[in-house]
Design an enzyme around this catalytic site. Structure first.
Site, PDB file in Angstrom:
ATOM      1  N   TYR A  26       0.924  -1.421   0.070  1.00 45.46           N
ATOM      2  CA  TYR A  26       0.161   0.126   0.095  1.00 45.46           C
ATOM      3  C   TYR A  26       0.961   1.327  -0.057  1.00 45.46           C
ATOM      4  CZ  TYR A  26      -3.770  -3.408   1.204  1.00 45.46           C
ATOM      5  OH  TYR A  26      -4.418  -4.552   1.147  1.00 45.46           O
ATOM      6  N   ASN A  77     -12.930   3.955  -2.150  1.00 42.19           N
ATOM      7  CA  ASN A  77     -11.885   2.665  -1.985  1.00 42.19           C
ATOM      8  C   ASN A  77     -12.644   2.161  -0.965  1.00 42.19           C
ATOM      9  OD1 ASN A  77     -10.190   0.527  -1.267  1.00 42.19           O
ATOM     10  ND2 ASN A  77      -8.322   2.216  -1.526  1.00 42.19           N
ATOM     11  N   HIS A  83     -15.209  -6.873  -1.591  1.00 48.03           N
ATOM     12  CA  HIS A  83     -15.213  -8.336  -2.127  1.00 48.03           C
ATOM     13  C   HIS A  83     -16.473  -8.805  -1.355  1.00 48.03           C
ATOM     14  CE1 HIS A  83     -11.530  -7.077  -3.504  1.00 48.03           C
ATOM     15  NE2 HIS A  83     -10.911  -7.009  -2.292  1.00 48.03           N
ATOM     16  N   ASP A  90     -25.457  -1.687  -2.843  1.00 51.95           N
ATOM     17  CA  ASP A  90     -26.669  -1.257  -3.225  1.00 51.95           C
ATOM     18  C   ASP A  90     -26.765   0.249  -2.546  1.00 51.95           C
ATOM     19  OD1 ASP A  90     -27.616  -3.715  -3.723  1.00 51.95           O
ATOM     20  OD2 ASP A  90     -28.504  -4.502  -2.133  1.00 51.95           O
ATOM     21  N   HIS A 103      -8.549   1.280  -5.926  1.00 53.61           N
ATOM     22  CA  HIS A 103      -7.792   0.498  -5.234  1.00 53.61           C
ATOM     23  C   HIS A 103      -6.330   0.676  -5.396  1.00 53.61           C
ATOM     24  CE1 HIS A 103     -11.291  -1.767  -4.305  1.00 53.61           C
ATOM     25  NE2 HIS A 103     -11.697  -1.950  -5.310  1.00 53.61           N
ATOM     26  N   ILE A 104      -5.677   0.847  -4.207  1.00 54.28           N
ATOM     27  CA  ILE A 104      -4.313   1.310  -4.402  1.00 54.28           C
ATOM     28  C   ILE A 104      -3.496   0.194  -4.984  1.00 54.28           C
ATOM     29  CG2 ILE A 104      -2.197   1.678  -2.820  1.00 54.28           C
ATOM     30  CD1 ILE A 104      -4.204   2.896  -0.721  1.00 54.28           C
TER      31      ILE A 104
END
Length: 148
Positions: A26, A77, A83, A90, A103-104
């Site tokens: 990261y 993010n 996942h 929603d 996403h990094i």
């Protein structure tokens, strides 16, 4: 009525540990660095940013719901919720604002469980694997969709 000139920046669980957590994946930039980068990038187009980070899904849902009132778009993010969270997907779908998913790391080059995103089908912009700089790319691309 004038369209709002604000975007919501949402960072999910564990992103408060940026700069400390797994810097090989990261990087060394912090959440404050991310927020400053998105704020500066949005300002280039005349937008302000409201930033929220939480390790609690309901806090993120409430912030997304509130964005209906005064935001033009959402940069998110979702962290690990990407996942696992149908309710986050929603909420994003329900507010009907344009969404950029960031996403990094390159999630498709990581563990198989990270390959599916519940957010992907509601996002109009997807940026992965660019490190923290991906937030600026996602913000610019998202704001370009607002400009037409």
């Amino acid at each position: 009525m004038t369209a709002p000139r604000r975007i919501l920046l949402v960072n999910g669980p564990n992103l408060n540990l940026l700069g400390v957590r797994e810097p090989g994946i990261y990087g060394h930039e912090t959440l404050a660095d991310v927020e400053a980068l998105v704020t500066a990038t949005a300002a280039e187009a005349g937008y302000e940013v409201r930033a929220v980070q939480s390790n609690h899904e309901g806090v993120l849902l409430d912030a997304i719901h509130a964005a209906r009132e005064d935001c033009a778009a959402i940069v998110i993010n979702p962290g690990g919720l990407t996942h696992t969270s149908v309710v986050l997907r929603d909420a994003l779908s329900g507010v009907a604002l344009p969404v950029a998913e960031v996403h990094i790391s390159d999630v498709l080059a990581r563990e198989p469980f990270r390959h599916h995103s519940y957010v992907a089908d509601v996002a109009v912009v997807h940026v992965t694997g660019q490190g923290v700089a991906g937030y600026a790319d996602a913000t610019r691309r998202l704001l370009a969709t607002l400009a037409g």
